[in-house]
Design a protein around this motif. Structure first.
Motif, short mmCIF file in Angstrom:
data_model
loop_
_atom_site.label_atom_id
_atom_site.label_comp_id
_atom_site.label_asym_id
_atom_site.label_seq_id
_atom_site.Cartn_x
_atom_site.Cartn_y
_atom_site.Cartn_z
N PRO A 60 0.82 -1.22 0.00
CA PRO A 60 0.00 0.00 0.00
C PRO A 60 0.85 1.27 0.00
O PRO A 60 1.81 1.38 0.76
N PHE A 61 0.51 2.19 -0.90
CA PHE A 61 1.09 3.54 -1.00
C PHE A 61 2.51 3.56 -1.56
O PHE A 61 3.10 4.63 -1.67
N LYS A 62 3.10 2.42 -1.90
CA LYS A 62 4.48 2.42 -2.38
C LYS A 62 4.65 3.31 -3.62
O LYS A 62 5.58 4.13 -3.69
N GLY A 63 3.77 3.14 -4.61
CA GLY A 63 3.91 3.95 -5.82
C GLY A 63 3.75 5.43 -5.56
O GLY A 63 4.47 6.25 -6.11
N GLN A 64 2.80 5.77 -4.69
CA GLN A 64 2.58 7.17 -4.36
C GLN A 64 3.79 7.74 -3.62
O GLN A 64 4.22 8.87 -3.90
N VAL A 65 4.34 6.98 -2.68
CA VAL A 65 5.52 7.44 -1.95
C VAL A 65 6.68 7.74 -2.90
O VAL A 65 7.32 8.79 -2.82
N THR A 298 12.11 13.92 2.93
CA THR A 298 11.54 15.19 2.44
C THR A 298 11.20 16.17 3.55
O THR A 298 11.07 17.37 3.30
N GLY A 299 10.99 15.67 4.76
CA GLY A 299 10.52 16.55 5.83
C GLY A 299 9.05 16.90 5.72
O GLY A 299 8.55 17.77 6.43
N GLU A 300 8.34 16.20 4.83
CA GLU A 300 6.93 16.48 4.61
C GLU A 300 6.09 15.29 5.10
O GLU A 300 6.44 14.13 4.87
N GLN A 301 4.98 15.58 5.77
CA GLN A 301 4.13 14.53 6.32
C GLN A 301 3.33 13.86 5.22
O GLN A 301 2.77 14.52 4.34
N PHE A 302 3.28 12.54 5.27
CA PHE A 302 2.48 11.78 4.32
C PHE A 302 1.04 11.75 4.82
O PHE A 302 0.78 11.36 5.95
N GLU A 303 0.13 12.17 3.97
CA GLU A 303 -1.28 12.24 4.35
C GLU A 303 -2.01 10.99 3.84
O GLU A 303 -2.06 10.72 2.65
#
Length: 323
Positions: A60-65, A298-303
């Motif tokens: 799950p979410f690998k491609g999006q990450v 990235t320092g950005e939160q994954f939503e």
């Protein structure tokens, strides 16, 4: 991210991105591609995880990450060299310039590391000191920092063959690149790596090595393609623990994404045998590591998505204007 938070998303996977309305499909191991008549390419990053020359599972979410981590870096290195990105119509999709991929794969290495047959650590342990057109000093230890980053090019095997180490002289004598192309590509790669190392250091990470893929556009310009500085294309170590672990002769601490690969390899011959069913908890644990890696890099939160819309339905909706 605690993998327990991902349990509601166990079925939220993009295992296949076949979209019949899109033209000229090419389905790779982990990406599904469609070439538009106007020279653009739609690249959909699936959640498939590939190893041992086969698909093991969907995470799950690998491609999006990977898509969004690459986006972070493409946007922060566009001043160094042009890249293939045109737009991001969906979190897992990039619309890009279609390129002619150059037949040389570029890995930039800052440390004596690696496990593959073409890695400099493997070659060094065989007693080789001359490699890829560079000479390494005697007496280096595993995972030691190199005197300066080096480019280690290999032939790019397009048809299932094996990549082979190359020197700059071989690249030119075999006509794989022109002298100007090699100079430009080398300059881009080292500058990208320098930027990557500096930004990684700000996040408490060491960018030990990374892979770049370049192509040429319709005007003959060299353009950065594929992905950049993602957890799949790069080796990251945690800077805080590196000195102590290096001094003790231990492997540096890194993002361990290989739960699935290791689990499969312990239970069968993954090149010949059927793949046993992989536990759901292990798949979610791998997803959590990918998300943690992206957030740290990235320092950005994954939503996490608020709705239960399946990924393929979302992608179809966001790509409808290309049908």
């Amino acid at each position: 991210m605690d993998f327990a938070a991902l349990r509601p998303y166990a079925a939220h996977v993009l295992s296949d991105a076949a979209i019949p309305e899109l033209p000229n499909p090419y389905h790779g191991k982990v990406r599904d591609n469609y070439d538009l008549p106007d020279g653009r390419r739609i690249i959909i990053a699936s959640d498939r995880i590939s190893a041992f020359d086969r698909i093991l599972a969907a995470i799950p979410f690998k491609g999006q990450v990977l898509t969004q981590t690459a986006r972070f870096w493409f946007e922060r290195t566009a001043d160094i060299c042009p890249n293939h990105v045109l737009e991001y119509p969906d979190p897992s999709v990039v619309v890009a310039r279609r390129l002619d991929i150059l037949p040389v794969e570029i890995v930039v290495r800052g440390y004596l590391a690696g496990t593959t047959g073409t890695s400099i650590l493997t070659l060094y342990k065989r007693g080789e000191r001359e490699m890829y057109g560079h000479r390494l000093p005697d007496g280096m230890a595993d995972n030691e920092k190199l005197p300066a980053p080096i480019i280690t090019p290999t032939s790019k095997a397009f048809d299932g063959g094996h990549d082979e180490p190359l020197t700059p002289d071989q690249i030119l004598s075999q006509g794989l690149l022109t002298a100007q192309q090699w100079e430009t590509l080398s300059r881009y790669a080292l500058a990208l790596f320098t930027r990557g190392q500096a930004m990684a250091a700000e996040r408490g990470l060491i960018l030990a090595d990374t892979k770049y893929e370049f192509g040429t556009d319709a005007e003959g310009r060299i353009v950065l393609a594929d992905e950049i500085h993602t957890p799949d294309s790069s080796r990251y170590w945690f800077a805080e623990s590196y000195p102590e672990r290096f001094a003790a002769g231990q492997r540096p601490e890194s993002f361990d994404k290989d739960f699935v690969r290791a689990w499969v390899a312990e239970r069968c011959d993954p090149y010949c045998d059927p793949i046993p069913e992989i536990p759901a908890e292990m798949i979610l644990q791998t997803a959590a590591v990918y998300i943690q890696a992206s957030e740290t890099i990235t320092g950005e939160q994954f939503e996490l998505p608020a709705s239960g819309e399946p990924p393929l339905e979302r992608i179809r909706r966001n790509l409808a204007r290309f049908f």
